[in-house]
Design a protein around this motif. Structure first.
Motif, PDB file in Angstrom:
ATOM      1  N   LEU B 108       0.780  -1.207  -0.025  1.00  0.00           N
ATOM      2  CA  LEU B 108       0.201   0.061  -0.035  1.00  0.00           C
ATOM      3  C   LEU B 108       0.798   1.195   0.099  1.00  0.00           C
ATOM      4  O   LEU B 108       1.961   1.397   0.757  1.00  0.00           O
ATOM      5  CB  LEU B 108      -0.845   0.068   1.304  1.00  0.00           C
ATOM      6  N   LYS B 109       0.354   2.231  -0.566  1.00  0.00           N
ATOM      7  CA  LYS B 109       1.320   3.386  -0.540  1.00  0.00           C
ATOM      8  C   LYS B 109       1.466   4.041   0.709  1.00  0.00           C
ATOM      9  O   LYS B 109       2.148   4.939   0.990  1.00  0.00           O
ATOM     10  CB  LYS B 109       0.278   4.505  -1.557  1.00  0.00           C
ATOM     11  N   SER B 110       0.303   3.790   1.645  1.00  0.00           N
ATOM     12  CA  SER B 110       0.385   4.438   2.907  1.00  0.00           C
ATOM     13  C   SER B 110       1.411   3.461   3.783  1.00  0.00           C
ATOM     14  O   SER B 110       1.402   3.876   4.976  1.00  0.00           O
ATOM     15  CB  SER B 110      -0.916   4.188   3.535  1.00  0.00           C
ATOM     16  N   ALA B 111       2.176   2.576   3.449  1.00  0.00           N
ATOM     17  CA  ALA B 111       3.118   1.864   4.060  1.00  0.00           C
ATOM     18  C   ALA B 111       4.413   2.748   4.281  1.00  0.00           C
ATOM     19  O   ALA B 111       4.520   3.917   3.846  1.00  0.00           O
ATOM     20  CB  ALA B 111       3.759   0.776   3.233  1.00  0.00           C
ATOM     21  N   SER B 112       4.907   2.700   5.754  1.00  0.00           N
ATOM     22  CA  SER B 112       6.020   3.440   5.873  1.00  0.00           C
ATOM     23  C   SER B 112       7.262   3.111   5.142  1.00  0.00           C
ATOM     24  O   SER B 112       7.358   2.149   4.328  1.00  0.00           O
ATOM     25  CB  SER B 112       6.230   3.111   7.408  1.00  0.00           C
ATOM     26  N   GLU B 115       8.720  -0.081   5.571  1.00  0.00           N
ATOM     27  CA  GLU B 115       7.863  -1.108   5.298  1.00  0.00           C
ATOM     28  C   GLU B 115       8.427  -1.502   3.729  1.00  0.00           C
ATOM     29  O   GLU B 115       8.550  -2.583   3.080  1.00  0.00           O
ATOM     30  CB  GLU B 115       6.686  -1.113   5.377  1.00  0.00           C
ATOM     31  N   LEU B 116       8.603  -0.144   3.115  1.00  0.00           N
ATOM     32  CA  LEU B 116       8.702  -0.171   1.593  1.00  0.00           C
ATOM     33  C   LEU B 116      10.219  -0.954   1.469  1.00  0.00           C
ATOM     34  O   LEU B 116      10.471  -1.630   0.652  1.00  0.00           O
ATOM     35  CB  LEU B 116       8.838   1.332   1.172  1.00  0.00           C
TER      36      LEU B 116
END
Lengths: 381, 224
Positions: B108-112, B115-116
């Motif tokens: 998800l784009k909202s990942a930190s 996480e990325l």
């Protein structure tokens, strides 16, 4: 733009009725002409008979033109139409002598006189039709000056025609309005999707960037990042919420309704294909998920995360809500329930029971809480 | 997990400059080699052919040019390149299509940023990056295929009981380690199960595409 759409829908629905009225009037005019040619030798005032026919011809042409376009289908023209027709029918009393009128031979206007009833009924519904039919019958009776079974039959026919066509017109108008509402709802949905796309493509990208960068920089920027993050989640929920009128046959897709629950802490997983359920069942399941999430938020601590999973097994639908908080210590649930405190558990149990579903609660200290709700499709109601 | 012994080369595809440059900078700051960026699927395929990155970070929602198609072309043409879909939530069917077309994961784009970074490393190492959301989608897809009835194509892939179990736990947010503990299997076995669910789906997709091409007389690929 949208108002003209509404008028267009209405106009195009009513157009066939108006065309029918015009056709009826032209046809009856030809009939009236033939009647005059056949019976003119018996008239008391032939010249007046031809004058009446001339006025009928002029009015037929004018109304054929007026009623063929939307702008001409107006109340004043229809009222003049009815009044003029009544006058013309009345003039029969001067054109024809008593001897003629006492036989069942036609008046000058013949059936043409009834065409204004059709027009009034189309424009004014039942009321318009009844009024025009009633006055028409009254004037016809006055011209004849006596009652026979034929006249009674004509009277009933004229009033019935007005009433029936009026009803048809009202029904057509109503369905045009409903069609228009459906079109509007569709347009609103399309507009909503367009807005959602542009919000997603613009504002959300910036907000999520601010959130990430800000939390890395820290300090005051982290505070701004937190605010941006909150707005990001709020906007995402707003644009992914299903439009309220998405139900078909009382069924809705549960997927989008659950997706609205997503926040940075809550991840929602649903199948790519719609999970259709009766609206009431879907609403209950969403309420259950909300309650379980609220409970997780309260007990699992601020850093805990939660997951919502929706599965469609065909005959059953399974909803799972899990958090990674500290879990409920053993014995705590029963103890709390005995004291009448464990509101959440009881409330969720009650809701699930009402749906005729089954509930499993998995928890262990340190391993979070997991609710699994299984509901039979189209089963218990 | 593992330290970066070799730098991982990446390419970022997204039509939003703010996002694209931001992600590129985040990754560069953390030791990744950002070879290129692209703003649409067409350019992504073209550039990927020349720079051959290890991992392509692919956005799906890019207006006219679809990230799904670009994902399919990149993974077919460049065996050494893996695609990690980085997308906003709510694009379910697109994510599923991209994964079927060959993407090895979805974030998800909202990942930190952490996480990325972790996801890019794992993608480069050949692991499937499964979010709970992707697991839910894949589960749903298998069930949809199974629900088409008894006359379904015998080649339709199915999940084993174990694979279903693993996917469900992933979809409920358990980490690979937690799943391994709960099912009393090794961490590696969990990874293998997860990857095999994806591979079967991708293979089936390729077979379907090939069959479609043959049935419609499109199999004479001019490139070959």
């Amino acid at each position: 733009m949208s108002t003209s759409t509404a008028e267009d829908t209405l106009a195009s629905t009513m157009a066939p009725l108006w065309r029918g009225a015009v056709l009826f009037r032209v046809g009856t005019f030809v009939f009236a002409t033939m009647g005059l040619l056949l019976h003119q030798s018996e008239y008391q005032r032939q010249w007046l008979g031809w004058l009446v026919l001339g006025v009928m011809a002029g009015w037929t042409v004018f109304t054929a033109y007026a009623y063929s376009r939307e702008s001409g289908r107006r109340a004043p023209i229809v009222v003049v139409d009815v009044l003029l027709t009544l006058v013309l029918i009345g003039l029969s009393a001067l054109v024809l002598d008593r001897g003629y009128l006492e036989t069942p031979r036609p008046t000058i206007t013949t059936v043409w006189g009834a065409s204004c009833i059709v027009v009034a009924a189309i424009h004014g519904g039942q009321v318009g039709g009844l009024l025009a039919g009633g006055t028409n019958a009254l004037v016809s009776f006055l011209v004849r000056g006596y009652f026979t079974i034929d006249i009674v039959r004509d009277t009933v026919m004229l009033i019935a025609v007005g009433f029936v066509i009026g009803m048809a017109s009202t029904t057509a108008r109503r369905s045009a309005m409903q069609l228009d509402q459906a079109l509007r709802a569709q347009a609103a949905t399309a507009e909503r999707e367009r807005l959602a796309r542009s919000i997603h493509d613009g504002v959300l990208q910036v907000l999520s960037r601010v959130r990430r960068r800000g939390s890395e920089v820290g300090g005051e920027a982290a505070e701004l990042a937190k605010l941006a993050g909150e707005q990001e989640v709020a906007l995402r929920s707003l644009i992914s919420a299903a439009p309220p009128d998405s139900s078909v046959d009382g069924e809705v897709d549960l997927g989008p309704q659950l997706q609205v629950l997503a926040t940075p802490q809550v991840q929602v997983s649903v199948p790519a294909t719609p999970v259709r359920l009766p609206t009431s069942t879907a609403t209950e399941l969403v309420a259950i998920a909300r309650e379980a999430l609220a409970n997780a938020d309260k007990h699992a601590g601020p850093d805990a995360r939660a997951w919502v999973l929706l599965e469609d097994l065909g005959d059953d639908v399974v909803l799972s809500v899990r958090d990674n908080g500290p879990g409920i210590p053993e014995g705590r649930l029963a103890e709390a329930e005995a004291e009448g405190r464990m509101g959440v558990s009881r409330s969720i149990r009650g809701r699930v029971a009402d749906l005729g579903g089954s509930l499993a609660l998995l928890t262990a200290p340190g391993d979070g809480v997991e609710w699994e709700i299984k509901v039979r499709r189209g089963g218990t109601e | 997990m593992t330290e970066t012994t070799a730098t991982v080369s990446v390419m970022v595809v997204d039509d939003h400059p703010i996002w694209r440059n931001g992600v590129a900078r985040d990754l560069a700051e953390r030791g990744f080699e950002v070879l290129a960026t692209a703003s649409d699927g067409e350019a992504a395929v073209r550039i990927a052919r020349t720079v051959r990155p290890a991992v392509v970070l692919m956005d799906l929602n890019m207006g006219a040019s679809t990230g799904v198609e670009a994902t399919g072309r990149i993974t077919t043409e460049l065996p050494g390149t893996r695609v990690l879909v980085l997308s906003a939530s709510g694009e379910h069917s697109d994510v599923l299509e991209a994964v079927k077309a060959g993407a090895s994961g979805y974030l998800l784009k909202s990942a930190s940023v952490e996480e990325l970074v972790d996801a890019v490393r794992r993608t480069a190492a050949g692991d499937a990056v499964f979010t709970a959301g992707l697991a839910g989608l894949v589960l749903g897809e298998y069930r949809r295929m199974a629900a088409t009835g008894p006359d379904a194509d015998p080649g339709t892939p199915r999940l084993s009981e174990r694979e279903t179990e693993v996917l469900r736990l992933v979809a409920k947010g358990l980490t690979a380690r937690q799943i391994a503990d709960r099912l009393v299997i090794s961490h590696r076995t969990v990874e293998n199960h997860v990857q095999s669910t994806l591979r079967k789906l991708q293979l089936h997709n390729r077979v379907e595409l090939a069959r479609y091409a043959i049935e419609h007389g499109l199999d004479g690929d001019p490139d070959e």
